[in-house]
Write a protein that holds these residues in place. Structure first.
Motif, PDB file in Angstrom:
ATOM      1  N   LEU A 114       0.814  -1.213   0.000  1.00  0.00           N
ATOM      2  CA  LEU A 114       0.000   0.000   0.000  1.00  0.00           C
ATOM      3  C   LEU A 114       0.849   1.265   0.000  1.00  0.00           C
ATOM      4  CD1 LEU A 114      -2.683  -0.991   2.681  1.00  0.00           C
ATOM      5  CD2 LEU A 114      -2.832  -1.267   0.195  1.00  0.00           C
ATOM      6  N   GLY A 115       2.148   1.116  -0.145  1.00  0.00           N
ATOM      7  CA  GLY A 115       3.063   2.244  -0.044  1.00  0.00           C
ATOM      8  C   GLY A 115       2.765   3.379  -1.000  1.00  0.00           C
ATOM      9  N   PHE A 116       2.234   3.060  -2.195  1.00  0.00           N
ATOM     10  CA  PHE A 116       1.962   4.113  -3.187  1.00  0.00           C
ATOM     11  C   PHE A 116       0.790   5.004  -2.781  1.00  0.00           C
ATOM     12  CE2 PHE A 116       0.210   0.022  -4.550  1.00  0.00           C
ATOM     13  CZ  PHE A 116      -1.142   0.308  -4.646  1.00  0.00           C
ATOM     14  N   PHE A 117       0.085   4.651  -1.673  1.00  0.00           N
ATOM     15  CA  PHE A 117      -1.019   5.488  -1.188  1.00  0.00           C
ATOM     16  C   PHE A 117      -0.568   6.511  -0.134  1.00  0.00           C
ATOM     17  CE2 PHE A 117      -3.983   1.725  -2.150  1.00  0.00           C
ATOM     18  CZ  PHE A 117      -4.356   2.267  -3.369  1.00  0.00           C
ATOM     19  N   GLU A 118       0.700   6.472   0.264  1.00  0.00           N
ATOM     20  CA  GLU A 118       1.147   7.293   1.391  1.00  0.00           C
ATOM     21  C   GLU A 118       0.918   8.786   1.158  1.00  0.00           C
ATOM     22  OE1 GLU A 118       5.055   8.166   4.212  1.00  0.00           O
ATOM     23  OE2 GLU A 118       4.964   6.356   2.973  1.00  0.00           O
ATOM     24  N   SER A 119       1.229   9.267  -0.014  1.00  0.00           N
ATOM     25  CA  SER A 119       1.047  10.681  -0.311  1.00  0.00           C
ATOM     26  C   SER A 119      -0.425  11.080  -0.196  1.00  0.00           C
ATOM     27  CB  SER A 119       1.564  11.005  -1.712  1.00  0.00           C
ATOM     28  OG  SER A 119       1.349  12.356  -2.042  1.00  0.00           O
ATOM     29  N   GLY A 120      -1.306  10.245  -0.734  1.00  0.00           N
ATOM     30  CA  GLY A 120      -2.740  10.522  -0.651  1.00  0.00           C
ATOM     31  C   GLY A 120      -3.243  10.510   0.781  1.00  0.00           C
ATOM     32  N   ILE A 121      -2.701   9.594   1.593  1.00  0.00           N
ATOM     33  CA  ILE A 121      -3.093   9.507   2.999  1.00  0.00           C
ATOM     34  C   ILE A 121      -2.696  10.781   3.737  1.00  0.00           C
ATOM     35  CG2 ILE A 121      -2.628   8.296   5.172  1.00  0.00           C
ATOM     36  CD1 ILE A 121      -2.277   5.726   3.442  1.00  0.00           C
ATOM     37  N   ARG A 122      -1.462  11.239   3.504  1.00  0.00           N
ATOM     38  CA  ARG A 122      -0.991  12.467   4.153  1.00  0.00           C
ATOM     39  C   ARG A 122      -1.863  13.668   3.771  1.00  0.00           C
ATOM     40  NH1 ARG A 122       4.218  12.493   6.339  1.00  0.00           N
ATOM     41  NH2 ARG A 122       5.278  10.472   6.199  1.00  0.00           N
ATOM     42  N   ASN A 123      -2.163  13.782   2.497  1.00  0.00           N
ATOM     43  CA  ASN A 123      -2.991  14.903   2.037  1.00  0.00           C
ATOM     44  C   ASN A 123      -4.389  14.848   2.652  1.00  0.00           C
ATOM     45  OD1 ASN A 123      -0.941  15.956   0.430  1.00  0.00           O
ATOM     46  ND2 ASN A 123      -1.574  14.776  -1.365  1.00  0.00           N
ATOM     47  N   GLU A 124      -4.916  13.633   2.788  1.00  0.00           N
ATOM     48  CA  GLU A 124      -6.244  13.465   3.379  1.00  0.00           C
ATOM     49  C   GLU A 124      -6.235  13.894   4.850  1.00  0.00           C
ATOM     50  OE1 GLU A 124     -10.243  12.364   2.631  1.00  0.00           O
ATOM     51  OE2 GLU A 124      -8.531  12.416   1.259  1.00  0.00           O
ATOM     52  N   LEU A 125      -5.197  13.500   5.585  1.00  0.00           N
ATOM     53  CA  LEU A 125      -5.107  13.814   7.006  1.00  0.00           C
ATOM     54  C   LEU A 125      -4.907  15.311   7.257  1.00  0.00           C
ATOM     55  CD1 LEU A 125      -2.874  10.833   8.222  1.00  0.00           C
ATOM     56  CD2 LEU A 125      -5.321  11.132   8.607  1.00  0.00           C
ATOM     57  N   LYS A 126      -4.194  15.977   6.351  1.00  0.00           N
ATOM     58  CA  LYS A 126      -3.922  17.405   6.524  1.00  0.00           C
ATOM     59  C   LYS A 126      -5.204  18.245   6.492  1.00  0.00           C
ATOM     60  CE  LYS A 126       0.805  17.436   4.729  1.00  0.00           C
ATOM     61  NZ  LYS A 126       1.691  17.824   3.604  1.00  0.00           N
TER      62      LYS A 126
END
Length: 292
Positions: free
Chosen positions: A42-54
């Motif tokens: 799932l590593g390729f989702f990390e950027s999307g996860i960070r943006n969602e949390l921000k």
């Protein structure tokens, strides 16, 4: 509303053969710092996860745990490398000829040779998987934010009570300060009379000394600024938002005024009340560290 920087949220979502578990917890931090733990796939989702949390947080050390499980593992298949198997057979036959050995290779034996048969994960639909993960993430974040808001409301109430108590101390000092000058005038007059016996007192010189003392011991500016800081802190707490850094700066200014009052006070009562002010300010600063 204000938010605490500490909080916890958890969500679990199952769709068909896949299940996601997301846990979020946070502690105090000067900035926004993410620590995300999840399966490598799932590593390729990390950027999307960070943006969602921000979208939901501005400060804090945020630990995010993401668990993923494919209940049937139907996305795994066995791959047969025919070209590699043929290459193995060619060499095995040649070995048999070169050394006069029986060529006793069997299918089961050949299949165990490296890379002849291999496990391969089939390509997954990233868009579909992201929507599933995003849904789970949102559930955890909403629970996390609710916890932060509840704790933030408790912090706001506690801080307002402390500020009210500070105001009571400031009010006492404001009443006591003029009395100090009057008492100093009286003590100085009595002392001079004792020293000079019946000699005439130089009232002008006496008033000059009292005026110098009054100017040196005047707390008006410090008390006005301290009241202003208290009111600004109250209004900031009521306005809400990401106010932690602003409140920390104001608390530093309040502490500076309390220190000045202590250094200028020539009265035990004022000193004790100034110490009480510093104690409350320190408590407020500790609480402010928990505010986003």
């Amino acid at each position: 509303m204000i938010k605490s920087m500490t909080g916890f949220g958890r969500s679990e979502e199952s769709e068909g053969e896949r299940k996601f578990v997301v846990e979020i917890k946070a502690v105090n931090h000067r900035y926004l710092d993410f620590n995300i733990k999840m399966p490598k796939k799932l590593g390729f989702f990390e950027s999307g996860i960070r943006n969602e949390l921000k979208n939901y947080m501005q400060r804090g050390k945020i630990d995010v745990y993401i668990g993923y499980e494919d209940l049937t593992e139907s996305n795994i298949c066995v791959k047969y490398n025919k070209e590699l198997a043929a290459e193995y057979m060619r060499h095995l036959k040649q070995i048999s000829i070169d050394f006069g050995l029986d060529n006793d290779i069997r299918t089961s034996s050949l299949s165990r040779y490296q890379e002849v048969l291999s496990m391969e994960e089939q390509t997954i639909d990233e868009a579909e998987l992201w929507e599933h993960l995003r849904k789970t993430l949102k559930g955890a974040v909403e629970q996390f934010v609710e916890a932060r808001i509840r704790e933030g409301d408790n912090l706001r109430k506690d801080l307002l009570n402390k500020l009210d108590y500070m105001t009571e101390n400031v009010d006492y000092i404001a009443v006591r300060a003029p009395q100090i000058v009057a008492e100093y005038h009286q003590k100085l007059t009595e002392k001079v009379k004792t020293l000079l016996d019946d000699a005439k007192i130089d009232e002008t010189r006496l008033l000059t000394e009292v005026t110098i003392f009054a100017d040196r011991a005047c707390l008006d500016e410090e008390l006005v600024r301290l009241r202003s800081h208290i009111e600004v802190t109250k209004s900031t707490l009521k306005s809400g938002g990401s106010i932690g850094r602003k409140l920390d700066f104001i608390a530093q200014e309040m502490n500076r005024e309390a220190n000045t009052i202590m250094s200028k006070a020539n009265d035990l009562d004022v000193t004790n009340y100034a110490i009480e002010l510093k104690t409350e300010i320190e408590k407020i600063r500790e609480q402010i560290q928990n505010i986003e």
